[in-house]
Design a protein around this motif. Structure first.
Motif, PDB file in Angstrom:
ATOM      1  N   ASN A 242       1.590  -8.399   6.921  1.00 53.17           N
ATOM      2  CA  ASN A 242       3.407  -7.822   5.740  1.00 53.17           C
ATOM      3  C   ASN A 242       4.163  -6.940   5.893  1.00 53.17           C
ATOM      4  O   ASN A 242       3.835  -6.247   6.953  1.00 53.17           O
ATOM      5  N   GLN A 243       5.392  -7.069   5.354  1.00 57.98           N
ATOM      6  CA  GLN A 243       5.406  -5.512   5.186  1.00 57.98           C
ATOM      7  C   GLN A 243       5.563  -4.049   3.667  1.00 57.98           C
ATOM      8  O   GLN A 243       5.964  -3.895   3.204  1.00 57.98           O
ATOM      9  N   PHE A 244       3.940  -4.822   3.507  1.00 59.37           N
ATOM     10  CA  PHE A 244       3.705  -4.441   1.851  1.00 59.37           C
ATOM     11  C   PHE A 244       3.836  -3.056   2.019  1.00 59.37           C
ATOM     12  O   PHE A 244       3.003  -2.478   2.875  1.00 59.37           O
ATOM     13  N   ASN A 245       4.247  -2.159   1.245  1.00 60.64           N
ATOM     14  CA  ASN A 245       4.414  -0.876   1.200  1.00 60.64           C
ATOM     15  C   ASN A 245       4.003  -0.168  -0.178  1.00 60.64           C
ATOM     16  O   ASN A 245       3.755  -0.489  -1.325  1.00 60.64           O
TER      17      ASN A 245
ATOM     18  N   TYR B  32      -7.722  -9.309   2.368  1.00 64.27           N
ATOM     19  CA  TYR B  32      -7.558  -8.514   3.274  1.00 64.27           C
ATOM     20  C   TYR B  32      -5.933  -7.915   3.606  1.00 64.27           C
ATOM     21  O   TYR B  32      -4.766  -9.040   3.417  1.00 64.27           O
ATOM     22  N   LEU B  33      -6.408  -7.355   3.909  1.00 62.84           N
ATOM     23  CA  LEU B  33      -4.442  -6.217   3.591  1.00 62.84           C
ATOM     24  C   LEU B  33      -4.462  -5.606   4.473  1.00 62.84           C
ATOM     25  O   LEU B  33      -3.254  -4.518   4.398  1.00 62.84           O
ATOM     26  N   ALA B  34      -5.018  -6.287   5.966  1.00 63.04           N
ATOM     27  CA  ALA B  34      -4.627  -4.924   7.353  1.00 63.04           C
ATOM     28  C   ALA B  34      -3.206  -5.565   7.343  1.00 63.04           C
ATOM     29  O   ALA B  34      -2.559  -6.334   7.452  1.00 63.04           O
ATOM     30  N   ASN B  35      -2.947  -4.550   8.785  1.00 66.01           N
ATOM     31  CA  ASN B  35      -1.563  -4.160   9.269  1.00 66.01           C
ATOM     32  C   ASN B  35      -0.207  -4.528   7.916  1.00 66.01           C
ATOM     33  O   ASN B  35       0.373  -5.387   7.885  1.00 66.01           O
ATOM     34  N   ASN B  36      -0.208  -3.246   6.941  1.00 61.74           N
ATOM     35  CA  ASN B  36       1.208  -3.258   6.299  1.00 61.74           C
ATOM     36  C   ASN B  36       0.700  -2.094   5.817  1.00 61.74           C
ATOM     37  O   ASN B  36       1.035  -1.482   7.381  1.00 61.74           O
TER      38      ASN B  36
ATOM     39  N   PHE C 106       7.039 -10.598   3.749  1.00 62.36           N
ATOM     40  CA  PHE C 106       6.470 -10.337   3.000  1.00 62.36           C
ATOM     41  C   PHE C 106       6.724  -8.343   2.705  1.00 62.36           C
ATOM     42  O   PHE C 106       6.548  -8.127   3.410  1.00 62.36           O
ATOM     43  N   GLU C 107       7.448  -8.020   1.199  1.00 61.80           N
ATOM     44  CA  GLU C 107       8.074  -6.261   1.621  1.00 61.80           C
ATOM     45  C   GLU C 107       7.486  -5.814   0.664  1.00 61.80           C
ATOM     46  O   GLU C 107       7.128  -6.684  -0.602  1.00 61.80           O
ATOM     47  N   GLY C 108       7.689  -4.865   0.005  1.00 64.04           N
ATOM     48  CA  GLY C 108       7.502  -3.942  -1.148  1.00 64.04           C
ATOM     49  C   GLY C 108       6.288  -4.006  -1.356  1.00 64.04           C
ATOM     50  O   GLY C 108       5.096  -4.828  -0.934  1.00 64.04           O
ATOM     51  N   PRO C 109       6.082  -3.345  -2.801  1.00 65.51           N
ATOM     52  CA  PRO C 109       4.198  -3.370  -3.556  1.00 65.51           C
ATOM     53  C   PRO C 109       4.140  -4.512  -3.589  1.00 65.51           C
ATOM     54  O   PRO C 109       3.712  -5.663  -3.635  1.00 65.51           O
TER      55      PRO C 109
END
Length: 627
Positions: free
Chosen positions: A115-118, A136-140, A93-96
């Motif tokens: 994921n690739q949230f940003n 848990y929001l790690a590694n984005n 998953f990506e994006g906001p």
């Protein structure tokens, strides 16, 4: 293939329709192909991949490691009034960040790591989520400041934010129950709030932070300028002192004889002669002494358990030792320290892909685990090319050695009460790991009889647990038991139920006395040799051929043995969706007794010998999860 007959329960059509609508909003949903209009919840299990049920009711989603893509349709999820936890970890998953506050105040767990949230998280992103305990929001690649609404969560227990690009100062958190807040490898700066001062220092590494548990913040007050003449005088004085010291050193050097190479080699020989080898040609730690003898952080042992007698790396190097085994991870040594109990040192070379901070933090988490059926980690040593894990030495050996080695005259074969005691302890330890390491897909990952140690009362101790996150992936997939499961062989994935499969194979090994030969193969292969054999025997109406003939004390216990065999088969069911989960298996094992109830199995012979009992047929395996 034998399967367990499962009793189904009611479910709401609305939940089914909502979940199907949500799945249709995602891409790459191959892992969710079994989502259909069939039964949803069955006790604490589900027929749908990734669906969590509790007491026959829908509870949450655990859609991890599935390669999912697209936009997370929060609007559809918000229609699930009983949704309490949701995990999309290890996907694409990506994006906001999704508008998670729409999930309401009843949500307890939010897991979006890996994921690739940003982008920045809106300041009100967590408004109203008064029940949220784990985030848990790690590694984005999140950026910006932490939202105020996150810091205000009243029941927050765990917050994992490592490896993002958050910036600014850390806020004071409202929750007084915080136990883990990991913000490592971001762009935070300034003092650490007092409310976080009791956290591990590694949780704050990779930032520009200060104060406990890190070094104190430096004063911002300007120091008075020092006149140039004073600086010159200091430089001249230091230079003169250095000259005096150098002259003294050279003078003493001429008078001192050179250290001979013979002296160095003699010391090495003396040290090597202290080592007692079990296998010719095997080389324990002392042969690699130069790797550990550096006076730097690389030469330091880190202890993770309080109340233990401390020793340093040189104590280990000086200790007499013997090779215990050369296993799939590396060699193990029994070290006899001058004081204190004997310890086991395991050398790991296939952990070079994990960073220092990540390794340290994972070992500290393992060191915090306390359960009577876990072999506790005592200390560890980190070096990029090699790691050492130190545990206590267990004199009685492993379950594998008792099952598959010829017993000594004073060591009889394991009887039924002892085997039942062992499997109950294994289930307790495994259930504890699944509870305490719930964020891991494989809380154990390498459960097998050689990793079940037995103390002097035959109480089991699980070893080599929770190593999947730190072992190089390619090596783990070659040798770890979890990666021999049907779900990995067929679909290249593992789940929380993979440990249950390993438990099932262990139960069959314990009851039959047969070793799962497929464990000796590296990589993928035939993954259920033992379960397949038991299945074939069931279909052919065996008598007692399935049970280990070395198992004594079976009188009046054959009914309970049969129950355990059924449990084992349901645990290693090939279809991961219909396989029991950890809690179902644990509860069923806990109900077992050494002897049959008086009213049960009365059709057995009066002698109660399992090998002369009536034939057991496949019908005996048609039973319900509910008992």
């Amino acid at each position: 293939m034998f399967t367990c007959i499962i009793v189904t329960y009611g479910f709401t059509d609305q939940e089914v329709e909502t979940l199907l609508k949500f799945r249709d909003s995602l891409f790459n949903t191959t892992a969710l192909n079994n989502w259909n209009k069939s039964s949803l919840c069955k006790g604490n299990g589900s027929n749908w991949t990734g669906v969590i049920c509790v007491n026959d009711d829908f509870y949450g989603l655990q859609l991890e490691n599935m390669g999912l893509k697209g936009i997370i349709d929060i609007g559809t999820l918000s229609e699930l009034s009983s949704l309490r936890t949701v995990s999309f970890m290890n996907n694409h998953f990506e994006g906001p960040i999704p508008e998670i506050k729409k999930l309401g105040g009843a949500l307890r767990g939010l897991f979006l790591s890996n994921n690739q949230f940003n982008g920045e998280i809106p300041d009100d992103a967590f408004d109203g989520m008064k029940s949220l305990t784990k985030v848990y929001l790690a590694n984005n690649t999140f950026t910006g400041k932490l939202p105020t609404s996150l810091a205000r969560l009243p029941k927050l227990l765990e917050l994992w934010l490592e490896n993002n690009q958050f910036e600014g100062q850390l806020p004071d958190f409202r929750s007084t129950a915080l136990r883990d807040v990991n913000v490592a490898n971001n762009k935070f700066e300034g003092p650490i709030p007092a409310s976080l001062s009791n956290m591990s220092a590694s949780f704050f590494s990779g930032n520009n932070l200060c104060d406990k548990p890190l070094d104190p913040c430096k004063s911002s007050k300007k120091k008075r300028s020092i006149p140039k003449i004073a600086i010159i005088l200091v430089i001249v004085g230091v230079a003169a002192l250095a000259a005096i010291v150098l002259a003294s050193f050279l003078f003493r050097g001429r008078r001192r004889p050179k250290t001979s190479q013979m002296g160095k080699s003699s010391a090495a020989k003396i040290h090597k002669n202290d080592v007692q080898y079990k296998k010719a040609g095997s080389a324990p730690l002392p042969d690699h002494r130069e790797n550990y003898n550096k006076k730097s952080e690389n030469g330091k042992l880190y202890f993770v358990r309080n109340g233990r007698e401390r020793f340093d790396l040189q104590d280990l190097l000086r200790a007499s030792a013997e090779v215990l085994e050369s296993g799939s991870f590396g060699s193990s040594y029994k070290a006899l320290l001058l004081s204190g109990p004997a310890v086991v040192v395991k050398r790991f070379r296939q952990m070079s892909n994990v960073g220092k901070e990540e390794f340290h933090e994972h070992m500290r988490r393992l060191g915090s685990l306390t359960h009577p059926n876990l072999l506790p980690l005592v200390a560890f040593y980190y070096k990029k090319e090699e790691k050492l894990l130190i545990t206590d030495f267990i004199e009685n050996g492993s379950l594998a050695s008792h099952l598959h080695s010829k017993p000594s005259p004073d060591q009889p074969a394991l009887d039924w009460p002892t085997r039942l005691k062992i499997i109950k302890g294994v289930a307790k330890g495994l259930a504890y790991l699944h509870k305490e390491l719930s964020a891991l897909t494989l809380p154990h990952g390498h459960l097998k009889s050689s990793n079940v140690l037995l103390d002097d009362t035959f109480e089991p101790l699980l070893a080599d647990y929770a190593l999947a996150p730190v072992v190089n992936k390619d090596h783990a997939q070659q040798i770890m038991v979890a990666y021999k499961s049907p779900e990995f062989t067929q679909r290249d994935r593992t789940t929380k139920k993979t440990d249950v499969w390993s438990l099932g194979i262990l139960i069959l090994e314990l009851l039959t006395g047969k070793f799962p030969a497929n464990y000796l193969k590296q990589g993928k292969g035939a993954n259920a040799d033992l379960a397949t054999w038991v299945n074939s025997v069931v279909r052919e109406e065996w008598t007692g051929e399935v049970f280990d003939k070395e198992m004594k004390g079976t009188k009046n216990g054959e009914g309970e043995m049969l129950k355990l065999l059924k449990i084992g088969m349901c645990c290693c069911e090939w279809n991961v969706e219909t396989r029991w989960d950890m809690w179902e298996a644990f509860e069923k094992i806990e109900e077992l007794k050494e002897r049959d109830a008086d009213e049960e199995y009365s059709s057995y012979g009066s002698e109660g010998d399992v090998y002369s009992s009536r034939a057991v047929t496949e019908d005996d395996f048609s039973f319900s999860v509910t008992g």
